[in-house]
Design a protein around this motif. Structure first.
Motif, PDB file in Angstrom:
ATOM      1  N   HIS A  36      16.820  20.986  63.894  1.00  0.00           N
ATOM      2  CA  HIS A  36      18.109  20.517  63.397  1.00  0.00           C
ATOM      3  C   HIS A  36      18.650  19.342  64.211  1.00  0.00           C
ATOM      4  CE1 HIS A  36      18.628  23.870  60.564  1.00  0.00           C
ATOM      5  NE2 HIS A  36      18.030  24.622  61.493  1.00  0.00           N
ATOM      6  N   ARG A  37      18.128  19.179  65.427  1.00  0.00           N
ATOM      7  CA  ARG A  37      18.513  18.057  66.296  1.00  0.00           C
ATOM      8  C   ARG A  37      20.023  18.000  66.501  1.00  0.00           C
ATOM      9  NH1 ARG A  37      14.216  13.222  64.749  1.00  0.00           N
ATOM     10  NH2 ARG A  37      12.428  14.609  64.477  1.00  0.00           N
ATOM     11  N   GLU A  38      20.580  19.161  66.772  1.00  0.00           N
ATOM     12  CA  GLU A  38      22.013  19.263  67.002  1.00  0.00           C
ATOM     13  C   GLU A  38      22.275  20.058  68.284  1.00  0.00           C
ATOM     14  OE1 GLU A  38      23.669  21.135  63.616  1.00  0.00           O
ATOM     15  OE2 GLU A  38      23.366  19.426  62.262  1.00  0.00           O
ATOM     16  N   VAL A  39      23.412  19.770  68.902  1.00  0.00           N
ATOM     17  CA  VAL A  39      23.833  20.532  70.068  1.00  0.00           C
ATOM     18  C   VAL A  39      24.325  21.904  69.608  1.00  0.00           C
ATOM     19  CG1 VAL A  39      25.479  20.651  71.979  1.00  0.00           C
ATOM     20  CG2 VAL A  39      24.444  18.455  71.345  1.00  0.00           C
ATOM     21  N   VAL A  40      23.802  22.962  70.241  1.00  0.00           N
ATOM     22  CA  VAL A  40      24.172  24.333  69.894  1.00  0.00           C
ATOM     23  C   VAL A  40      24.965  24.935  71.046  1.00  0.00           C
ATOM     24  CG1 VAL A  40      23.331  26.630  69.311  1.00  0.00           C
ATOM     25  CG2 VAL A  40      22.155  24.608  68.420  1.00  0.00           C
ATOM     26  N   VAL A  41      26.169  25.426  70.763  1.00  0.00           N
ATOM     27  CA  VAL A  41      27.034  26.033  71.776  1.00  0.00           C
ATOM     28  C   VAL A  41      27.091  27.541  71.543  1.00  0.00           C
ATOM     29  CG1 VAL A  41      29.346  26.104  72.775  1.00  0.00           C
ATOM     30  CG2 VAL A  41      28.410  23.934  71.919  1.00  0.00           C
ATOM     31  N   VAL A  42      26.835  28.309  72.622  1.00  0.00           N
ATOM     32  CA  VAL A  42      26.923  29.775  72.557  1.00  0.00           C
ATOM     33  C   VAL A  42      28.083  30.195  73.464  1.00  0.00           C
ATOM     34  CG1 VAL A  42      25.699  31.958  72.840  1.00  0.00           C
ATOM     35  CG2 VAL A  42      24.426  29.877  72.268  1.00  0.00           C
ATOM     36  N   PRO A  43      29.290  30.437  72.920  1.00  0.00           N
ATOM     37  CA  PRO A  43      30.450  30.774  73.750  1.00  0.00           C
ATOM     38  C   PRO A  43      30.521  32.264  74.064  1.00  0.00           C
ATOM     39  CG  PRO A  43      31.123  30.598  71.461  1.00  0.00           C
ATOM     40  CD  PRO A  43      29.627  30.337  71.487  1.00  0.00           C
ATOM     41  N   ALA A  44      31.328  32.594  75.071  1.00  0.00           N
ATOM     42  CA  ALA A  44      31.696  33.988  75.389  1.00  0.00           C
ATOM     43  C   ALA A  44      30.491  34.906  75.435  1.00  0.00           C
ATOM     44  CB  ALA A  44      32.729  34.496  74.390  1.00  0.00           C
ATOM     45  N   GLN A  60      26.963  35.893  85.938  1.00  0.00           N
ATOM     46  CA  GLN A  60      28.360  35.550  85.642  1.00  0.00           C
ATOM     47  C   GLN A  60      28.442  34.260  84.811  1.00  0.00           C
ATOM     48  OE1 GLN A  60      30.329  35.420  89.457  1.00  0.00           O
ATOM     49  NE2 GLN A  60      30.429  37.666  89.593  1.00  0.00           N
ATOM     50  N   LEU A  61      27.477  34.095  83.907  1.00  0.00           N
ATOM     51  CA  LEU A  61      27.516  32.935  83.022  1.00  0.00           C
ATOM     52  C   LEU A  61      28.440  33.223  81.851  1.00  0.00           C
ATOM     53  CD1 LEU A  61      23.727  31.963  82.949  1.00  0.00           C
ATOM     54  CD2 LEU A  61      25.529  31.118  84.457  1.00  0.00           C
ATOM     55  N   ARG A  84      30.000  28.946  84.284  1.00  0.00           N
ATOM     56  CA  ARG A  84      30.466  30.261  84.748  1.00  0.00           C
ATOM     57  C   ARG A  84      31.952  30.448  84.468  1.00  0.00           C
ATOM     58  NH1 ARG A  84      26.337  29.384  88.815  1.00  0.00           N
ATOM     59  NH2 ARG A  84      24.907  31.180  88.789  1.00  0.00           N
ATOM     60  N   CYS A  85      32.601  29.397  84.052  1.00  0.00           N
ATOM     61  CA  CYS A  85      34.005  29.512  83.669  1.00  0.00           C
ATOM     62  C   CYS A  85      34.134  29.265  82.178  1.00  0.00           C
ATOM     63  CB  CYS A  85      34.869  28.531  84.452  1.00  0.00           C
ATOM     64  SG  CYS A  85      34.392  26.800  84.209  1.00  0.00           S
ATOM     65  N   GLU A  86      35.186  29.785  81.583  1.00  0.00           N
ATOM     66  CA  GLU A  86      35.388  29.612  80.151  1.00  0.00           C
ATOM     67  C   GLU A  86      35.696  28.152  79.850  1.00  0.00           C
ATOM     68  OE1 GLU A  86      38.147  31.447  76.554  1.00  0.00           O
ATOM     69  OE2 GLU A  86      38.212  32.278  78.592  1.00  0.00           O
ATOM     70  N   ARG A  87      35.020  27.603  78.874  1.00  0.00           N
ATOM     71  CA  ARG A  87      35.222  26.181  78.577  1.00  0.00           C
ATOM     72  C   ARG A  87      34.958  25.923  77.102  1.00  0.00           C
ATOM     73  NH1 ARG A  87      32.408  20.902  81.509  1.00  0.00           N
ATOM     74  NH2 ARG A  87      33.174  19.373  79.981  1.00  0.00           N
ATOM     75  N   GLU A  88      35.755  25.047  76.541  1.00  0.00           N
ATOM     76  CA  GLU A  88      35.573  24.610  75.171  1.00  0.00           C
ATOM     77  C   GLU A  88      34.744  23.324  75.151  1.00  0.00           C
ATOM     78  OE1 GLU A  88      36.509  25.932  72.318  1.00  0.00           O
ATOM     79  OE2 GLU A  88      37.537  27.679  73.196  1.00  0.00           O
ATOM     80  N   PHE A  89      33.741  23.273  74.291  1.00  0.00           N
ATOM     81  CA  PHE A  89      32.935  22.060  74.119  1.00  0.00           C
ATOM     82  C   PHE A  89      33.277  21.448  72.757  1.00  0.00           C
ATOM     83  CE2 PHE A  89      30.608  24.220  77.411  1.00  0.00           C
ATOM     84  CZ  PHE A  89      30.116  23.189  78.203  1.00  0.00           C
ATOM     85  N   ASP A  90      34.220  20.491  72.793  1.00  0.00           N
ATOM     86  CA  ASP A  90      34.629  19.852  71.544  1.00  0.00           C
ATOM     87  C   ASP A  90      33.586  18.804  71.145  1.00  0.00           C
ATOM     88  OD1 ASP A  90      35.013  17.816  73.357  1.00  0.00           O
ATOM     89  OD2 ASP A  90      37.209  17.858  73.238  1.00  0.00           O
TER      90      ASP A  90
END
Length: 227
Positions: A36-44, A60-61, A84-90
């Protein structure tokens, strides 16, 4: 397209790095990230269960980001980033990671091309050494043939000439000249054989020295290879 393999990691153990490289991937070969050649974000990550999730939680990731590495339109692999900290990837953060991944992919491709160039240079060097060794062996063979046959034949002719100069009987002179002629012919045949061994005449039939198709001969009429 093959499966993803871990080549480098930093910041946690190899076991965790392998889990990171496989966790939360899309369906498809190479996890789908390269397809798919896309950035994949796996939160929480804390919300996930399972052996891989537990190994990541022990480190602790909190968030994973899978970034495709693409150079010249070809996918080379993926880069996995974990926080290791909560972060939003816009969208801006994902675009930045994609750009960084593209630069890394270019560096990897350049390194691969450089390694391939080095390999070809080594092969070229080995081939050159073999050619030089073959040429040296050929020189030695020619030197042996010239010494054993041609040189001895010419020495015999010189002795025959000296002998003929002292003769007075025409019959003896004629006989000596006949012998000299025989030796000369044998020597000439040996030189022709030596030349033939260096360059078989079959090359002429294969077009090695064939004149250019459709080009009339001019001047000296020499063939394309100058023979």
């Amino acid at each position: 397209m093959g499966t993803l393999e871990l080549y480098a990691h930093r910041g946690f153990s190899e076991e965790t790095a392998r889990s990171v490289s496989q966790f939360g991937m899309l369906d498809g070969s190479c996890g789908g990230v390269l397809e798919h050649r896309e950035v994949v974000v796996v939160p929480a990550l804390a919300r996930y269960r399972g052996r891989r999730a537990r190994s990541l939680q022990r480190e602790q990731l909190n968030t994973l980001v899978h970034v495709p590495l693409i150079a010249k339109g070809a996918p080379l692999g993926s880069m996995c980033v974990a926080t290791r900290c909560e972060r939003e990837f816009d969208a801006a953060a994902r675009d930045l990671l994609y750009a960084i991944g593209s630069q890394i992919a270019v560096a990897i491709e350049n390194a691969r091309l450089y390694a391939e160039l080095q390999r070809k240079e080594r092969l070229r060097g080995e081939l050159l050494r073999k050619v030089i060794a073959a040429q040296e062996e050929e020189r030695k063979r020619i030197a042996r043939d010239l010494h054993d046959d041609t040189s001895q034949a010419l020495t015999a002719l010189l002795y025959a000439v000296d002998e003929a100069l002292e003769l007075r009987d025409p019959a003896e002179i004629r006989q000596t000249l006949q012998g000299m002629r025989t030796v000369s012919q044998r020597t000439l045949d040996g030189v022709h054989k030596l030349i033939f061994d260096l360059r078989p005449s079959m090359l002429d039939h294969l077009g090695w020295c064939r004149r250019s198709a459709g080009s009339p001969s001019r001047g000296s009429g020499r063939s394309m290879c100058g023979c």
